[in-house]
Scaffold this active site. Structure first.
Site, short mmCIF file in Angstrom:
data_model
loop_
_atom_site.label_atom_id
_atom_site.label_comp_id
_atom_site.label_asym_id
_atom_site.label_seq_id
_atom_site.Cartn_x
_atom_site.Cartn_y
_atom_site.Cartn_z
N ARG A 91 -0.78 8.78 10.02
CA ARG A 91 -0.79 7.31 10.10
C ARG A 91 -0.37 6.71 8.77
O ARG A 91 -0.84 7.11 7.71
CB ARG A 91 -2.21 6.86 10.45
CG ARG A 91 -2.45 5.38 10.51
CD ARG A 91 -3.94 5.11 10.67
NE ARG A 91 -4.69 5.50 9.49
CZ ARG A 91 -5.03 4.69 8.50
NH1 ARG A 91 -4.65 3.42 8.54
NH2 ARG A 91 -5.71 5.13 7.48
N HIS A 151 -11.34 10.50 8.72
CA HIS A 151 -11.18 9.05 8.65
C HIS A 151 -10.59 8.45 9.91
O HIS A 151 -11.05 7.42 10.40
CB HIS A 151 -10.30 8.71 7.44
CG HIS A 151 -10.08 7.26 7.23
ND1 HIS A 151 -11.06 6.39 6.80
CD2 HIS A 151 -8.97 6.48 7.38
CE1 HIS A 151 -10.56 5.18 6.71
NE2 HIS A 151 -9.30 5.19 7.05
N HIS A 170 -9.69 11.88 4.16
CA HIS A 170 -9.53 11.41 2.79
C HIS A 170 -10.06 12.53 1.89
O HIS A 170 -11.14 13.08 2.16
CB HIS A 170 -10.31 10.12 2.54
CG HIS A 170 -10.00 9.53 1.20
ND1 HIS A 170 -10.62 9.95 0.04
CD2 HIS A 170 -9.12 8.57 0.82
CE1 HIS A 170 -10.14 9.27 -0.99
NE2 HIS A 170 -9.23 8.42 -0.55
N GLU A 178 0.84 -1.19 0.00
CA GLU A 178 0.00 0.00 0.00
C GLU A 178 0.87 1.24 0.00
O GLU A 178 2.08 1.16 0.30
CB GLU A 178 -0.87 -0.01 1.26
CG GLU A 178 -2.32 0.37 1.00
CD GLU A 178 -3.21 0.18 2.21
OE1 GLU A 178 -2.89 -0.67 3.07
OE2 GLU A 178 -4.23 0.87 2.31
N ARG A 228 -1.77 12.56 -1.81
CA ARG A 228 -3.13 12.64 -1.27
C ARG A 228 -3.31 13.82 -0.32
O ARG A 228 -4.31 14.53 -0.37
CB ARG A 228 -3.46 11.34 -0.56
CG ARG A 228 -4.90 11.24 -0.05
CD ARG A 228 -5.09 10.03 0.81
NE ARG A 228 -4.48 8.85 0.21
CZ ARG A 228 -3.47 8.15 0.72
NH1 ARG A 228 -2.95 8.49 1.88
NH2 ARG A 228 -2.99 7.11 0.09
#
Lengths: 118, 648
Positions: free
Chosen positions: B468, B433, B317, B197, B372
């Site tokens: 995170r 999130h 997100h 990931e 992101r």
């Protein structure tokens, strides 16, 4: 002026604090690539790349003989199923896992467009 | 706000004095701490915290205790005593996600366990963690690599010792899960199939198809239900921890809960309490968290004098489906956000504001392919500047067949609401999130409150730092739930239960006396107040922050809270009254204030916390934000335990 300032501001933070491999000098492969090459790139890097066994090879030959859509890597392939019903993902080598391309190919965890983890 | 906030580094000295009530704005240097602007390695947060939070054998001889009473070592099916509405257990676990259940299964070998969960047991953030859990399980991978990835992701704010412990112990925790019956995907070679990931430099994400969290939850829940020493109390909402002061120490003796099905208050008196109550996504209007995530544990812990840390680091997100922008609005408010994958941008999706201006190139050369967090900030900035509710993600310029085959889930969901993504852009908005911060924990999951342990999202262990890393949250929960076991057992063995302890705290009461009309008004108002709080949080404490906006948030939240509490008490609400909506509301207020205080205290931008007036990283500020308990003077209903009277 504003454009450059904003760009610098956001980029400077991102380079320092964002863990994208594309920003790291160690990485030779950016994560955020687009197009159909990304899936095969990840497969090459995978430590889990399974060796094709005889059965798999036979299945593969069978598939090649069948006319396929050029977008095959993004479609489900039902010929992967073993007799006991366990689906083997041809692209990822995974047994019983999600069908289709690797859910993490763009960095997040996605299935059919919905993201579940990132 | 009466809470005092400080940057803390170096060794925390046990028994040191804190500065109180100087106001959240000041960064206070706690005496006895040496800040030498050094590298991460020297900032031994966890070692310092562990020393400070040292579990010494509690000598309860000065505390009311029945000498003849044996501790609950013998385990039988009817091992817990019931005395009216009070139940006695060796261990009380608040929360039934991966952390709570994992812990329960271990400690149940040594005593009786109550698992207290506010809804159905499977309703937890764990259940929605569909990706995977990260661990070093491949020969070509290494603990050092996982550590490095974690620390880089955390913007170097992680505690190195915590990171080392988690990355080292992770693999064993996965193996145990497998032994417990969790079924993870394998490759044809029979090895675990490991995905890779974002942010990970190796393949190390273990998963179960695309429902890892659910699979782990299933396996653990099955084991818990079959364990004769564990009693699960579902639909029991935890109200406040039961604590007492022993000199300068705070001791936890259990928790009060409300059975939301029978509307009865239940008091759980326990020797050890584990807080595993998860996140607080619902302080924001758009969140991926299920409705149970209202920050109950963080709020209860803060009220119980536990130290809270790093609450400013809220993970968003960037592109959740914005129901506001759908032609056909969902009939009822979506419970948890539908996140639109990066893959849409990766495949060529373009972001527009509502004037159809492509804005990403103004923020980053990489435009839609920027990381992101950059995309999240850019979207947030656009929304705030333009005072709009969502932006548009357009993939309609791509071939229809490709769109439908790559993103069938998005296509179907949008079509259901009147939107064809092959023709029209997708309305998206950032969604909250994950909370990286929480109740400050040492390496054994211990807190500064004796007998109170924490694990999972509610905890701030030092693993995540300022951001995170993907799939590290389930891992953290597993590792810390396990690590808290032995200290809990030791603590339990050195404790005795006093059956009359139950009377030490005023009992909460259900507001039957108010009548249904008044209750209806209160509930309606509370729902509106919740929406208002969420709106303030999103508008003023979003992704791109500034001191001005945070101060405005603080003021508005303070006013809103006062207005709400006044309304309640004007309608006959009493100090010790409890109802689910009201208690959740006070927890949301508490958590919101903790986030704002923390955000105001960090005068730099790091990881998830971005400040316009402090846009750069400051090495000297590479320290956790710590909130010490507030004094009870002039405090609000949300800031003090139910059974504590305000001091005026």
């Amino acid at each position: 002026m504003v454009r450059a300032t904003l760009s610098r501001l956001f980029s400077s933070i991102s380079e320092l604090s964002i863990p994208k491999p594309s920003l790291s000098s160690v990485r030779s492969e950016p994560m955020t690539r687009f197009g159909s090459n990304s899936a095969s790139r990840f497969l090459c890097c995978s430590a889990q790349q399974p060796q094709l066994n005889h059965q798999e090879k036979a299945n593969e030959e069978k598939r090649e003989a069948v006319k396929e859509d050029p977008e095959i890597e993004n479609k489900e392939n039902e010929e992967d199923d073993f007799e006991d019903g366990d689906h083997v993902n041809k692209q990822t080598g995974e047994v019983g896992g999600p069908r289709g391309p690797e859910p993490t190919r763009y960095g997040d965890w996605e299935r059919n467009g919905r993201c579940y983890d990132f | 706000m009466a809470a005092s906030v400080a940057y803390v580094g170096g060794q925390l000295q046990y028994g040191m004095n804190f500065y109180w009530g100087q106001g959240y704005r000041q960064a206070l240097w706690v005496p006895g701490v040496t800040i030498n602007g050094c590298l991460q390695r020297e900032l031994s947060w966890s070692r310092g915290v562990s020393k400070f939070l040292q579990i010494h054998r509690c000598n309860f001889s000065h505390y009311p205790v029945r000498e003849n009473w044996k501790s609950f070592r013998t385990v039988t099916t009817s091992a817990y005593l019931k005395d009216g509405s009070t139940k006695y257990f060796d261990f009380a676990v608040i929360g039934s996600g991966v952390a709570g259940l994992r812990y329960a299964l271990e400690v149940a070998k040594h005593g009786t366990v109550a698992v207290i969960t506010k809804a159905e047991p499977h309703e937890s953030n764990t259940n929605y963690a569909q990706g995977g859990v990260s661990a070093v399980l491949c020969p070509s991978d290494s603990v050092e690599s996982h550590m490095q990835d974690t620390i880089v992701a955390g913007a170097y704010l992680c505690d190195e010792e915590t990171v080392k412990v988690v990355c080292t112990e992770g693999p064993d925790r996965i193996r145990e899960l497998i032994a417990m019956g969790a079924s993870f995907d394998h490759g044809e070679d029979g090895n675990l199939h490991l995905a890779r990931e974002g942010g990970h430099s190796h393949h190390r994400i273990v998963h179960a198809a695309d429902m890892t969290g659910r699979e782990i939850e299933r396996a653990l829940l099955e084991a818990v239900i079959n364990d004769p020493n564990i009693v699960v109390f579902k639909h029991h909402f935890a109200i406040d921890l039961l604590t007492s002061q022993y000199g300068s120490d705070t001791v936890c003796h259990g928790v009060d809960a409300l059975n939301t099905e029978t509307q009865e208050v239940v008091r759980f008196v326990s020797k050890v309490t584990l807080l595993a109550s998860g996140g607080a996504g619902h302080i924001y209007p758009s969140t991926t968290n299920p409705p149970v995530a209202t920050g109950d544990g963080m709020a209860m812990a803060h009220r119980a004098q536990a130290v809270i840390s790093n609450m400013e680091f809220v993970q968003f997100h960037p592109t959740a489906l914005a129901d506001e922008g759908l032609p056909i609005k969902p009939k009822k408010t979506r419970e948890n956000a539908f996140l639109v994958t990066e893959a849409v941008r990766g495949d060529g999706g373009i972001l527009f504001n509502l004037s159809m201006e492509r804005f990403m190139p103004f923020y980053d050369e990489r435009a839609e392919l920027a990381p992101r967090d950059v995309v999240a900030r850019s979207i947030d900035d656009q929304l705030k500047k333009r005072n709009e509710k969502y932006v548009l993600l357009d993939i309609s310029h791509k071939p229809r067949e490709k769109i439908l085959s790559h993103f069938p889930n998005i296509a179907a969901e949008c079509l259901q609401h009147g939107l064809d993504i092959t023709q029209q852009p997708i309305p998206v908005v950032p969604a909250a999130h994950y909370m990286c911060g929480g109740v400050r924990a040492g390496l054994q999951g211990e807190t500064n409150v004796h007998g109170l342990y924490v694990a999972g999202e509610v905890a701030c262990t030092g693993l995540h730092g300022a951001n995170r890393l993907a799939s590290n949250s389930l891992l953290e929960a597993l590792v810390f739930a396990r690590r808290a076991v032995q200290p809990s057992i030791d603590h339990m063995k050195s404790s005795s239960l006093d059956l009359s302890a139950s009377n030490l705290w005023t009992q909460p009461v259900v507001p039957k006396s108010l009548g249904s009309d008044v209750m209806h008004k209160i509930l309606r108002t509370t729902k509106e107040v919740r929406k208002e709080l969420q709106s303030v949080m999103w508008k003023y404490v979003g992704i791109v922050r500034s001191t001005t906006r945070l101060q405005e948030a603080e003021q508005k939240i303070g006013e809103l809270e006062a207005k709400w509490e006044t309304y309640l008490f004007e309608h006959g609400w009493q100090q010790t009254m409890v109802a689910l909506d009201a208690c959740e509301m006070r927890n949301l207020f508490c958590c919101a204030k903790l986030v704002v205080s923390s955000a105001l205290a960090r005068h730099e931008s790091r990881g998830l916390h971005y400040m316009i007036d402090f846009p750069h990283l400051e090495e000297s500020k590479r320290l956790p934000t710590v909130i010490f308990p507030s004094s009870h003077m002039m405090s609000t209903w949300s800031s003090r335990q139910l059974h504590q009277q305000p001091m005026y």
